[in-house]
Design a protein around this motif. Structure first.
Motif: not given
Length: 318
Positions: A206-217
């Motif tokens: 995920l750290s290599t991708l342009p992700v703004t927010t992350l939800k962990l479940h």
């Protein structure tokens, strides 16, 4: 990181974007999924029972306006000045004819004090024409697209009947962020067959991708699901985390996570009557307090063990 907090917090992110308090209101707009209706498969994801994330005010037989009306009534008693984000949450909220989709989004945006949309969907359900719409809308309103990834391992995606690949996940995230649209991701930690190191490697991906927010479940076994039956038949293939185990897992995870990704949540909370296990007996805010205490004890920090180094995610301007 830009602030002194040990991880990038969702509340801080909203305060950066909005000059007033905002609250998400969940909407069930009556959509289905391509792995439910036969396009990709039948039966949906093996862990899925959508009752687990649909609030009581959010029922399919009610219109988008009616659901917003009830949600606003609930929240505005305490915060009369509150503004709202219409959160299209249940099932795949970009899976319909374009005109039908846009009509529902516009119905939500027409409701008083609704200042934006959050749209939950799958990586394989984002046509270019719909991205065009969201891109234009994001110039005027807050728009976030949340992609359910659940895992970055293709063998796991196959096992849980997701019906898409990691390559499709990456492509959808990149296409969306390239349009300057806030881009969210969901992951489930603890899916069967994944080792602890494989779970932590999701953070590297995920750290290599342009992700703004992350939800962990956390993985939850829900009554009436195929995964619950699988676990009953083959318990040795599952590891259901204790509270303390999972707390250390998520802290290890965020230490490997790009520090510009906003961590929206660590856990989900399914209704008691549907949950088989793990039943921790904690509300989300109580769990977060425990995480924060443990972070302090460990002197942990988001991105401390980031590997490999990566470019910062795209954070669009309003």
């Amino acid at each position: 990181m830009e602030n002194s907090k040990p991880y990038r917090d969702f509340g801080d992110f909203l305060r950066e974007v909005f000059p007033y308090k905002v609250q998400k209101i969940s909407i069930n707009a009556g959509f289905t999924c391509p792995n439910r209706d036969g396009t990709k498969g039948f039966g949906g994801c093996t862990y899925c029972n959508n009752q687990t994330f649909s609030p009581e005010y959010c029922h399919t037989e009610k219109s988008v306006t009616e659901q917003l009306e009830e949600g606003v009534r609930f929240f505005s008693r305490k915060y009369p000045e509150m503004k709202y984000l219409a959160y299209f949450q249940a099932y795949t909220n970009t899976y319909d004819e374009l005109n039908s989709l846009i009509a529902k989004y516009e119905e939500a945006l027409a409701y008083p004090d609704v200042v934006g949309l959050i749209v939950g969907t799958r990586p394989d359900c984002m046509p270019e024409a719909l991205l065009d719409y969201f891109s234009a809308l994001s110039q005027k309103k807050f728009v976030m697209i949340e992609y359910g990834l659940e895992s970055t391992l293709d063998r796991t995606l196959t096992r849980i009947n997701r019906g898409h690949t990691q390559a499709e996940s990456e492509e959808a995230i990149r296409r969306t962020a390239a349009r300057n649209i806030y881009t969210g991701a969901h992951l489930i930690l603890g899916l069967p067959g994944e080792s602890r190191e494989e779970i932590l490697h999701h953070a590297d991906n995920l750290s290599t991708l342009p992700v703004t927010t992350l939800k962990l479940h956390q993985l939850q076994l829900i009554r009436g699901t195929r995964m619950a039956r699988e676990q009953a038949e083959h318990p040795e293939q599952f590891h259901l985390y204790t509270v303390d185990e999972y707390i250390d897992l998520v802290i290890d995870f965020i230490e490997r996570l790009n520090p510009s990704i906003v961590v929206e949540r660590f856990v989900s909370q399914s209704p008691k009557e549907l949950l088989i296990a793990p039943d921790w007996g904690l509300k989300n805010f109580e769990f977060t307090a425990k995480v924060n205490k443990r972070i302090s004890e460990r002197n942990a920090r988001q991105g401390r063990l980031l590997n490999p180094p990566s470019s910062e995610p795209v954070l669009p301007g309003m």
